[in-house]
Design an enzyme around this catalytic site. Sequence first.
Site, PDB file in Angstrom:
ATOM      1  N   LYS A   1       0.822  -1.221   0.000  1.00 15.74           N
ATOM      2  CA  LYS A   1       0.000   0.000   0.000  1.00 15.74           C
ATOM      3  C   LYS A   1       0.853   1.267   0.000  1.00 15.74           C
ATOM      4  CE  LYS A   1      -4.186  -2.165   1.648  1.00 15.74           C
ATOM      5  NZ  LYS A   1      -3.826  -3.591   1.729  1.00 15.74           N
TER       6      LYS A   1
HETATM    7  C1  LIG Z   1      -4.469  -4.630   1.128  1.00 11.58           C
HETATM    8  C2  LIG Z   1      -3.714  -5.903   0.982  1.00 11.58           C
HETATM    9  C3  LIG Z   1      -4.084  -6.901   0.048  1.00 11.58           C
HETATM   10  C4  LIG Z   1      -5.324  -6.806  -0.795  1.00 11.58           C
HETATM   11  O1  LIG Z   1      -5.243  -5.797  -1.777  1.00 11.58           O
HETATM   12  P1  LIG Z   1      -6.557  -5.255  -2.497  1.00 11.58           P
HETATM   13  O2  LIG Z   1      -6.112  -4.127  -3.346  1.00 11.58           O
HETATM   14  O3  LIG Z   1      -7.495  -4.851  -1.392  1.00 11.58           O
HETATM   15  O4  LIG Z   1      -7.117  -6.401  -3.301  1.00 11.58           O
HETATM   16  C5  LIG Z   1      -3.278  -8.024  -0.061  1.00 11.58           C
HETATM   17  N1  LIG Z   1      -2.176  -8.174   0.700  1.00 11.58           N
HETATM   18  C6  LIG Z   1      -1.794  -7.249   1.599  1.00 11.58           C
HETATM   19  C7  LIG Z   1      -0.578  -7.485   2.425  1.00 11.58           C
HETATM   20  C8  LIG Z   1      -2.530  -6.076   1.775  1.00 11.58           C
HETATM   21  O5  LIG Z   1      -2.133  -5.151   2.685  1.00 11.58           O
END
Ligand SMILES: *Cc1c(COP(=O)(O)O)cnc(C)c1O
Length: 466
Positions: free
Chosen positions: A112
Site C-alpha cells: 500500500k
Molecule cells: C491490502 C492488501 C491486500 C489486498 O489488496 P486489495 O487491493 O485490497 O485487493 C493483499 N495483501 C496485503 C498485504 C494487503 O495489505
Amino acid sequence: MRYISTRGAAPVLDFEHVTLAGLASDGGLYLPETWPSLGRDEIASLAGLSYVDTAVAVMAPFVGDALSREDLRGLCEAAYGRFHHAAVTPLVQLDARNWLLELFHGPTLAFKDVALQLLGLLFERFLSNRDTHLTVVGATSGDTGSAAIDALAGRAKVDIFMLHPHGRVSDVQRRQMTTVLAPNVHNIAIDGSFDDAQALVKAMFADRDFAGRFSLSAVNSINWARLMAQVVYYFYAAVRLGAPDRPVAFSVPTGNFGDVFAGYVAAKMGLPVAKLIVATNVNDILHRALSAGDYSVGGVTPTAAPSMDIQVSSNFERLLFDLHGRDGAALAGAMQGFESSRTMTLAQPMRDTAAALFASARIDPDSMALAMRSASETACMLIDPHTAIGLAAARGADLPAEVPVVTLATAHPAKFRDAVERATGQRPLLPARIAGLFEREERYDHLPADLAAIEAYVAERATPTR
Ligand SMILES: *Cc1c(COP(=O)(O)O)cnc(C)c1O
C-alpha cells in the site's frame, strides 16, 4: 483526462478533483472516460527505464494537464526515494517460471506504500493552491492505516483520523500507526471489530453536514489515484520479462480488488497480460463470482491473511461497469439490487468476457502454509501469508508452459511474523528501518464505538472549512 462515475449520475471531474474526491456523489466510483493506450513501440521503449521513469510514462496520460511532466517526475522521485531498494519493486526469480514482484520495500512494509506515498504528495500539491483543509478519516485492520499515516504525517492542510479495532491488530501494525507523533495524526482505538470501525467511518461520510463542514476525504482503494499508481509496476515487471514480445501472467492476492484491477487497467492500456489470477483466501466471494457467476455475500472468516478477510470488494464495481458495457444507469440498478439482497448473478456473456483475462482460485489455510513452507525450503525465502496465497494460486494455474507467472508479494514477512513462524519454524527479522519500533513512545486515544463520541473527537481537532 476526464473521469466519470460507474453509476453515471455524478459530475465529470478532472484528475485533480478526482484525487481529492474519493467516492462519487451518486455512490459510484470514478474511472477514466476512456482507457489511454500505449503502443507496442512505447511499451518496448520502457525497457531499462528506472521505476520513476516508468511511472512518469505510465501515469502521464491519466494525470493529463493537472501536473507538468517535470512536476509529476518530482513527486515520483520524492515518493519512491523513500523505498529501501534501488529498484523500488524488485523482481525475484523463484524457479523456472515463477517470479515474485516485491512490493514491500516502502516505509511500512506493505504494497500500500506504493500508492499512498504518492497520494500523500498529490494531496499536498493540490491543496497548496486552495483554501480547503482536508480531513482524512479511515478504518483499518492494519496495513492501510500504517501506510496512510506514514504518507500523510506532517503534510500541510491535512489531518488524518484513523480508527482501528482495539486489541485486534498486530503489535507491529499498531505501533507503526501509534508511534507516529506528528500533530496532524490522530489514532483512535475503538471498542469493537474492524466492521464496527468501518461502519462508523461510513456513518461520518453519510452525515452530510459533518462531512461538508470538515471536507472529509478517504484514502482507501476507492480513490482513483491509488489504482493509477499501482498500474506502473505491472508494466515495470512485464517489460523486464520480455513484454511487449512475450505475454506475462500475474497472480494477485486479493481483498478489495484494487491491486488486481490495476492489472486490468494495464491490460486495457495494451500490456500483453496472459492472465490475471485473482487469489482469495477462504473469504472467496470474488472466486465464486468469477468461476460460477455467484457474487453473494457470506460471513467473514478471520484468517492469517487479514488484509484479504473481506466480503464486499468495493473495486469489483469498476470491473462490473465495463462488463455492463459502461452503462452507468444499468449498473446503478444492478448495484442497488445487490445492496438490498446482498447477492448478484453474473450473466454468462459477462462471465465469458471476464474469463478471457481473469482466472481465480480459493486457497485454504493448509495450502497457504504449504506455500510458505515450500518457498522457505526450496528457495530459502520467507514469504508472508498474503503472498503465499498468491503463490499457491500461481502454481495451480492452468497456463501454457512458456508463460512466466509473477506473484505480487504484497507484504514483508516481518509484518506477519507469528504466522510465518508457525508455518516455517523461522521467525523473520524486523528490517532495520523499523527495528526501533518497540522502543518508541505510542500515542492514541481509546473511544467507544459511538458516532457522536467520534464526531465530537474529530470536531475538536480538525480544521473546519466553514
Ligand atoms: C491490502 C492488501 C491486500 C489486498 O489488496 P486489495 O487491493 O485490497 O485487493 C493483499 N495483501 C496485503 C498485504 C494487503 O495489505
